[in-house]
Motif scaffolding. Structure first.
Motif, short mmCIF file in Angstrom:
data_model
loop_
_atom_site.label_atom_id
_atom_site.label_comp_id
_atom_site.label_asym_id
_atom_site.label_seq_id
_atom_site.Cartn_x
_atom_site.Cartn_y
_atom_site.Cartn_z
N ASP A 370 0.81 -1.32 0.03
CA ASP A 370 -0.26 -0.03 0.21
C ASP A 370 0.96 1.34 0.18
N ILE A 414 8.85 14.37 -3.34
CA ILE A 414 8.04 13.22 -3.02
C ILE A 414 6.98 12.92 -4.03
N THR A 420 -1.56 5.75 -2.53
CA THR A 420 -0.63 5.63 -1.35
C THR A 420 -0.91 6.39 -0.26
N SER A 421 -0.57 5.97 1.06
CA SER A 421 -1.09 7.01 2.34
C SER A 421 0.23 7.78 2.31
N VAL A 422 0.93 8.47 1.35
CA VAL A 422 1.77 9.47 1.55
C VAL A 422 1.41 10.25 0.62
N ASN A 423 1.53 11.62 0.98
CA ASN A 423 1.51 12.77 0.13
C ASN A 423 2.42 13.23 -0.72
N LEU A 425 4.89 16.12 -2.34
CA LEU A 425 5.66 16.97 -1.79
C LEU A 425 6.66 17.66 -2.50
N LEU A 532 26.23 10.43 4.02
CA LEU A 532 25.50 9.63 3.18
C LEU A 532 25.03 10.50 2.01
N ALA A 585 17.95 16.43 18.18
CA ALA A 585 17.03 15.69 17.28
C ALA A 585 16.69 16.54 16.06
N GLN A 589 15.74 16.02 7.05
CA GLN A 589 15.08 15.35 5.89
C GLN A 589 14.21 16.32 5.35
N MET B 1 16.61 7.91 9.34
CA MET B 1 17.97 7.25 8.49
C MET B 1 18.78 6.74 9.54
N ARG B 158 1.79 7.37 19.23
CA ARG B 158 2.77 6.75 19.69
C ARG B 158 2.01 5.25 20.03
N GLN B 175 4.66 10.76 13.18
CA GLN B 175 3.92 11.87 12.93
C GLN B 175 3.17 11.94 11.46
N LYS B 177 3.93 14.18 9.21
CA LYS B 177 4.35 14.89 8.18
C LYS B 177 4.12 14.87 6.65
N PHE B 178 4.40 13.51 6.42
CA PHE B 178 4.36 13.08 4.99
C PHE B 178 2.98 12.45 4.66
N ASN B 179 2.24 12.23 5.48
CA ASN B 179 0.82 11.68 5.16
C ASN B 179 -0.32 12.48 5.71
N ASP B 180 -0.35 13.53 6.02
CA ASP B 180 -1.51 14.39 6.53
C ASP B 180 -2.76 14.38 5.65
N GLY B 181 -3.83 13.89 6.34
CA GLY B 181 -5.09 13.72 5.89
C GLY B 181 -5.14 12.26 5.07
N ARG B 182 -4.22 11.44 5.33
CA ARG B 182 -4.41 10.33 4.24
C ARG B 182 -5.14 9.17 5.32
N TYR B 183 -5.41 8.22 4.65
CA TYR B 183 -5.67 6.87 5.14
C TYR B 183 -4.46 6.17 5.27
N VAL B 184 -4.01 5.93 6.73
CA VAL B 184 -2.71 5.55 6.98
C VAL B 184 -2.81 4.32 7.50
N SER B 185 -1.65 3.38 6.64
CA SER B 185 -1.56 2.13 7.22
C SER B 185 -0.24 1.95 7.97
N TRP B 216 10.10 11.63 22.43
CA TRP B 216 10.21 10.21 22.08
C TRP B 216 10.92 10.03 20.79
N ASN B 217 10.94 11.20 19.89
CA ASN B 217 11.48 11.08 18.60
C ASN B 217 12.98 11.38 18.73
N SER B 221 15.46 8.63 17.51
CA SER B 221 16.37 8.80 16.45
C SER B 221 17.92 8.91 16.77
#
Lengths: 776, 257
Positions: A370, A414, A420-423, A425, A532, A585, A589, B1, B158, B175, B177-185, B216-217, B221
C-alpha cells in the motif's frame, strides 16, 4: 625583517603598474612538456638553467611552460618525477617555441630519476601543497585491492581519515564538507561509492592529484579547509593501448589512443563492481532480483586545433544502485562535464576558458502493498571560468581571472500515487550565483625569497523565487519573505587574501609562511557520523551566514642526503566563523523549515605536522605525524563551553614503505595509528516508562579507543619489455586483525534489562585481496 | 535514517563486521531529577514518577525521589492533588479529557517544576490485522492497523504493544509530516519479537502532543550513528529531565494470523 619588506612590496604591486622590463634584450622560450611515449602533457615538470638552477619555470596544469631569459646560450635541464632528466642546449636569440618530450625512467636505475619533485617542497613558494604521485598509489595497499586516491591522501600529515568504511576526510580540523573536490575543474559533490567504502575516483583515469591544506592560490575558492584538485589523463597521442584489471570486487578497463596522431587523443575508463553477481546465486527470488553495485565512467578527449589552440572535453559519470526487489530501490551518483579551451596567445600569455556542468542526485523508491512513492533530490551547477596566466619574467608570473558559478538545489521531492498513504511534496528549489574574480602573483624578488600572493573577491547572491523564513532563537518562524524569480534574497561579499611565502635559507632548506582566508557558501547538513548520499545541501541565506576561515601556517623544509630524504614541519592555526551544528534531534530530511534546526558557532584548529619522505632508492615511502586540536564553541551546546570537534584526534601517524625487492617484485606496507574520535557517551541513566534512557552531560567528552592497523601488499610485474604486460597485486588489509571500534554503543543486557552494557562493533577484520592487471 | 545500520548491513554483506561487549570507564554525573507524568483518557488513575539519574553501571536504574508536592490542574480550574503511593510514584484519581489543557506542577526542595500538555482528540484505527513480508528469505509477520489521519493539522502518534503475557512495550512514535489527511496503514514490528500465528497481541495507539513526540522522537532517532547524542528536550527546562504528556489512547486486541 623580510616579512615587513614583503608586505610593503605586496601593497605596491597591488596598486602600482607592472614594473617595466629593463635594458638587456630578453627572449622567451615556451612550449609544452610531454611524455615521449604517450604524448601525455606533464604537470609541474621543471625546466631550469644548468648553470643556475635557481632560475627556471614549471609547467602549468596543461603542461605549458614559459621561461624568459636574456639573449644568450644556455643548457636547459628538464626534469619531472619518474622521468629521465634531459639536458637541452639552447641558443636564445629570439622568442622560441620548444615542445619537449621526456622519457620515463626505470625505477631501479635511480641515477636517472629526476629530483625535480624531490626538492620541490624546499624550492617552491607554495605552502601547504602536497602532490600525490600516481605511481606510488599503485603500490600503497588498500582495502579489497582497489587503489584509491582518497584513501592515499589520508596517509598524509594533517589529513584525517573519515574512519573505516569512509571516503570522507578531514583537513586540519575542518569538516568533511569543507573540502573542495575538483575533477577536471568540475566540483564533485559526493566522492564516495557504497556509502564510502570506495571513492568515486578510478585511479586508472587520473594523471595528477594536488591537495592544498592551506595557502590556497586565489583561483580556488568556495571551501574552507582544503582543495583537492584532480586532473584526468588526456590519453595516448601516439598509439592505441588498453589496460585493465580484475579484482575481488571490481573490474576496470581503460582504452586510449590518438584521434589524429600527435594532435588529439581520447581516453575512456570504466569500472564496475560485481558483488551483486553473487546475489544471483541465492535461492530466494527477491534476493536474486536485488541490486547492489556501482560503476564509474571517465571519458576525455583533446584536440589541438593549431599551434596555439587546444580543446579538451572530459566527463565523469558514476552511479551506485541498490535495491531490494518489491520493497525499495536507492540510487545516487555524480555526473560532470568539462569543456576547456587552452590558448597560447604568445610565448608569455596563456589562457584557459572552462565551461563546467556538475550534477549530483539521488532517488529512493519505496514500494509495498500500500505504499508506492519516489523521493528525489538534486544539486547541480553551471560554472564558467576564465583564467589568464602571464609569464612576465622568469621571476614573475601573474594569474588572474573570473569565475561565474550558478548552483541549484532541489532539496526534496516526493512523488506518490493517489492510492498511497503518502502525500506528494515538493520543497522549493534554491538557486545561488557566485561571482568571483581573482588576481595572484608569483614573484621572486630575491634569489632567496619567493612569494605567491593574491586576492579573491567573491560575491554570493541567493536568488528567488522562493519563500524565505526568519527565525527567533528558539527556531520559531518570526518573519516570512517571498521573492520573485531573479530577485535577490540575500547577498554576501567577501574579500579573501591569500599569501604563501618562502625564504630559502640554504640550497636544501627553506622557511615558509602562509595565510589564507576562505569563504564557503554551500553547506552539507548531517547529524550522523557517516556521510550519506541523502545528506541535505543548503546555500548561505538570510539565516546561514557564509562560513569563514582564517589560517596562518609556518613551516620549515629540509632535504638531506642529496634530496634522498625530504623533511618538513608545518604548524598552523585556523579560526572558523559561522560554523554549523544542529538542535537536538534536528529534522534534516525534507524539512521546509530546515534552517530552524541549525545552530551557529565558531571553531579553532591548530597543530604541528611532521613529514619525512624517502624519495629515492629501492626503499621509498614516508612517515607522517600530526599533533592537532580542533574545537568548536556554540552558545546552545555544552553550556557554551568549547568542546572538541568529533574529528579532533590528538595524534595521527602514518608510515608507508615500498620496497623494490627485485625487478619483478615490489612489496609494501602501511601502518596507521591515531587517537580515537571525540565522542559523546552517557554519564548516567534513568528510566522513563520502563525504558532505560542515557543521561548525557558533555558534548564529545569521551574518546573512542585508539585506532591502528597494518596493511601489507605485494606486486609482481611481468617483464616491461613485453608487448602484453601483466601484473598481480596481493594485499592484506588489517594484517594483525585488530578489532578497531567502528561504533561503541550501550544497551540493556538481554538477560537482565536492569544491567546496562557497552558493546563495540568492528567493521573489518583481516581481509586479503588479489587483483590481476594487464596492459598492452 | 539509520546510516550506521545501513553501513553495517553493507559490511555484513561482505561478511566482515563483528560485535562484542567491552568495558568502558564512564563518569558518574551528578544525579539529575527526572519527572515523568502522564494523563490518559482511558484511565481513572493518573501517575507521576519522580526519580534521579544513576551511574551507568548501577543495576537498579530507578532511584525514587520522595516527599514532593505534585499537582495537575486543568483548564476548568480544577486541581488534582497527587499522593505518593510507593516511593517516587505519585497518583491521583481523575480521568483525562480530550482537548483539555493540563498543567503539571512538582514542588521539591523549594524548587517548582511545571509543564503543560494538551490532550489531542482521539483518533482510532478502524481495522487491525496481520501482514507478512519476506526479507532476505525470511518471513516476517507484522500487525497492520489502518486509520484516517485528520487533514490540515499536525498529528502525533505513539504505539505500544503487549505480545502474549509480556509487558506492555513502547514501539515508536510517528507523525503525519508526510501523510497528513491520508488513510494511513501503519505496520507495527519490533525487531526483538518474532510474531507467530496464534500470538495474542494488544496494541495501544496514543494520540500525543508535539512535545511528547519531540521527546520520544529524540530518543528513537538517537542511534549508534548519531554524531552528537544528547538528552531529549525537557519540558521542565534546565534542572529536570523527563516529560509530561496528556494523551488520548485506544486499545485493540488481535490474534496473529
Amino acid at each position: 625583517m623580510q616579512f615587513c619588506r614583503c608586505s610593503i612590496l605586496l601593497f605596491l604591486v597591488f596598486i602600482g603598474p607592472v614594473a617595466p622590463l629593463f635594458s638587456q634584450t630578453k627572449h622567451t622560450i615556451s612550449g609544452h612538456i610531454r611524455d615521449a611515449q604517450s604524448g601525455e602533457t606533464l604537470i609541474g615538470a621543471s625546466i631550469r638553467l644548468g648553470a643556475d638552477p635557481a632560475v627556471g619555470a614549471r609547467t602549468n596544469n596543461y603542461g605549458f611552460y614559459s621561461l624568459t631569459l636574456p639573449a644568450g646560450s644556455y643548457t636547459l635541464v628538464v626534469s619531472h618525477v619518474g622521468y629521465r632528466t634531459l639536458e637541452i642546449p639552447v641558443e636564445l636569440a629570439a622568442d622560441t617555441a620548444a615542445d619537449i618530450e621526456l622519457h620515463s625512467g626505470e625505477l631501479l636505475q635511480e641515477v636517472v630519476i629526476s629530483q625535480s619533485a624531490a626538492d620541490g617542497q624546499v624550492k617552491s613558494p607554495q605552502m601547504g601543497l602536497t602532490r600525490v604521485d600516481m605511481n606510488e598509489i599503485k603500490h600503497v595497499p588498500v582495502l579489497m585491492g582497489e587503489k584509491d586516491v582518497l584513501k592515499t591522501i589520508q596517509l598524509l600529515p594533517g589529513v584525517l581519515s573519515g574512519g573505516e568504511g569512509s571516503s570522507n576526510f578531514f583537513v586540519r580540523g575542518g569538516a568533511g564538507d569543507q573540502n573542495l573536490i575538483l575533477l577536471d575543474e568540475a566540483m564533485v559533490y559526493n566522492a564516495s561509492h557504497l556509502f564510502g567504502f570506495f571513492s568515486t575516483f578510478n585511479s586508472d583515469a587520473i594523471k595528477d592529484v594536488k591537495l592544498y591544506k592551506g595557502g590556497m592560490p586565489a583561483q580556488y575558492g568556495g571551501r574552507l579547509a582544503s582543495v583537492l584538485d584532480i586532473t584526468m589523463l588526456d590519453g595516448n597521442k601516439k598509439s592505441f593501448g588498453a589496460e585493465g584489471g580484475i579484482g575481488l570486487i571490481a573490474s576496470r578497463l581503460k582504452v586510449d589512443g590518438p584521434i589524429v596522431e600527435d594532435r588529439g587523443s581520447f581516453v575512456v575508463t570504466g569500472r564496475r563492481t560485481y558483488a551483486d553477481l553473487f546475489l544471483k546465486l541465492s535461492s530466494d527470488e527477491s534476493v536474486r532480483n536485488s541490486r547492489l553495485y556501482f560503476y564509474d565512467l571517465n571519458a576525455k578527449a583533446n584536440y589541438r586545433l593549431d599551434e596555439r589552440n587546444t580543446l579538451y572535453l572530459s566527463g565523469y559519470f558514476g552511479r551506485d544502485l541498490m535495491g531490494y526487489s518489491g520493497l525499495f530501490g536507492f540510487d545516487w551518483g555524480n555526473a560532470t562535464g568539462t569543456l576547456r579551451w587552452n590558448r597560447v596567445w604568445n610565448s608569455r600569455w596563456f589562457s584557459n576558458t572552462t565551461a563546467v556542468y556538475s550534477n549530483f542526485n539521488y532517488n529512493v523508491n519505496i514500494e509495498s502493498d500500500d505504499l508506492n512513492f519516489v523521493i528525489a533530490s538534486r544539486i547541480q551547477n553551471y560554472n564558467l571560468k576564465q583564467d589568464f596566466q602571464f609569464f612576465a619574467t622568469n621571476k614573475s608570473t601573474w594569474r588572474f581571472g573570473f569565475n561565474l558559478l550558478h548552483q541549484g538545489i532541489s532539496p526534496a521531492r516526493i512523488d506518490a500515487d493517489e492510492q498511497t498513504s503518502v502525500n506528494s511534496l515538493r520543497l522549493e528549489d534554491r538557486a545561488g550565483l557566485e561571482l568571483a574574480a581573482y588576481l595572484s602573483h608569483e614573484w621572486k624578488p630575491t634569489p632567496q625569497l619567493s612569494v605567491i600572493y593574491g586576492l579573491r573577491l567573491a560575491n554570493f547572491v541567493l536568488l528567488g523565487p522562493g519563500t524565505f523564513y526568519g527565525y527567533d532563537n528558539e527556531g520559531d518562524v518570526v518573519d516570512t519573505r517571498i521573492y520573485e524569480k531573479g530577485e535577490v534574497a540575500q547577498h554576501y561579499l567577501n574579500l579573501e587574501p591569500r599569501l604563501s611565502l618562502s625564504y630559502q635559507l640554504q640550497a636544501d632548506n627553506s622557511l615558509k609562511l602562509s595565510y589564507n582566508r576562505n569563504a564557503q557558501y554551500l553547506h552539507q547538513l548531517t547529524n550522523a557520523t557517516a556521510s550519506l548520499p541523502t545528506d541535505t545541501w543548503v546555500m548561505s541565506s538570510n539565516n546561514i551566514k557564509p562560513q569563514l576561515a582564517d589560517q596562518v601556517a609556518l613551516g620549515y623544509y629540509q632535504n638531506f642526503n642529496n634530496d634522498r630524504y625530504a623533511f618538513s614541519v608545518e604548524s598552523y592555526y585556523k579560526y572558523m566563523e559561522n560554523q554549523i551544528d544542529y538542535r537536538n534531534a534536528a529534522d534534516l530530511q525534507a524539512n521546509e523549515y530546515i534552517e530552524a534546526e541549525l545552530l551557529y558557532g565558531v571553531g579553532r584548529a591548530y597543530g604541528v605536522e611532521l613529514y619525512l619522505k624517502k624519495q629515492q632508492g629501492r626503499l621509498n615511502g614516508w612517515l607522517s605525524y600530526a599533533l592537532a586540536k580542533s574545537e568548536r564553541q556554540f552558545d546552545d551546546i555544552n553550556d557554551g563551553n568549547w568542546f572538541p570537534a568529533r574529528q579532533d584526534r590528538t595524534h595521527d601517524l602514518s608510515a608507508v614503505a615500498m620496497y623494490q625487492l627485485s625487478p619483478r617484485w615490489n612489496v609494501s606496507a602501511t601502518f596507521v595509528y591515531s587517537t580515537g574520535n571525540a565522542v559523546t557517551f552517557p554519564s548516567g541513566k534513568y528510566t522513563v516508562d520502563g525504558r532505560t534512557l542515557w543521561y548525557y552531560t558533555e558534548r564529545n567528552g569521551y574518546r573512542m579507543p585508539d585506532y591502528h592497523r597494518l596493511d601489507i601488499g605485494a606486486t609482481w610485474e611481468s617483464a616491461a619489455s613485453k608487448r602484453f604486460q601483466t601484473s598481480w597485486t596481493f594485499g592484506i588489509y588489517n594484517a594483525y586483525n585488530r578489532k578497531n571500534a567502528y561504533i561503541i554503543d550501550f544497551r540493556e543486557n538481554e538477560a537482565n534489562p536492569n544491567i546496562t552494557e557497552a558493546y563495540r562493533i568492528a567493521l573489518f577484520g583481516i581481509i586479503p585481496s588479489i587483483t590481476w592487471n594487464f596492459k598492452f | 535514517m539509520k546510516q550506521a545500520y545501513l553501513i553495517i548491513l553493507i559490511a555484513g554483506f561482505f561478511s566482515v563486521s563483528c560485535e562484542d561487549v567491552i568495558d568502558i570507564n564512564l563518569n558518574d554525573a551528578d544525579p539529575q531529577l527526572v519527572i515523568v507524568g502522564t494523563v490518559s483518557n482511558r484511565s481513572y488513575e493518573q501517575r507521576v514518577t519522580l526519580s534521579r539519574t544513576v551511574a551507568f553501571d548501577v543495576s537498579e536504574p530507578f532511584d525514587p525521589v520522595s516527599g514532593a508536592t505534585v499537582t495537575v490542574s486543568d483548564g476548568r480550574g480544577q486541581t488534582f492533588q497527587f499522593v505518593e503511593r510507593t516511593p517516587g510514584v505519585y497518583v491521583a484519581n481523575f480521568r483525562g479529557r480530550e482537548r483539555e489543557r493540563y498543567e503539571l506542577s512538582v514542588q521539591l526542595e523549594g524548587q517548582v517544576y511545571t509543564a503543560i500538555s494538551t490532550m489531542p482528540p482521539l483518533i482510532t484505527a478502524d481495522s487491525i490485522g496481520t501482514g507478512v513480508r519476506t526479507l532476505f528469505g525470511e518471513e516476517q509477520k507484522f500487525i497492520s492497523i489502518r486509520y484516517a489521519d485528520p487533514a490540515g493539522m499536525p498529528n502525533y502518534y505513539r504505539y505500544l504493544w503487549r505480545v502474549n503475557n509480556g509487558a506492555m512495550k513502547m514501539l515508536y512514535v510517528t507523525q503525519d509530516k508526510f501523510n497528513d489527511g491520508r488513510y494511513v496503514s501503519e505496520d507495527l514490528v519490533d525487531f526483538d519479537t518474532d510474531l507467530v500465528a496464534g500470538d495474542s497481541v494488544v496494541v495501544r495507539m496514543q494520540c500525543i502532543d508535539k512535545a511528547a513526540f519531540d521527546f520520544w522522537n529524540a530518543v528513537q532517532s538517537t542511534n549508534p550513528g548519531t554524531a552528537a547524542p544528547a538528552n531529549p528536550p525537557s519540558m521542565f527546562g534546565a534542572g529536570a529531565l523527563g516529560y509530561f504528556s496528556a494523551y488520548a489512547e485506544s486499545e485493540m486486541p488481535t490474534e496473529v494470523q
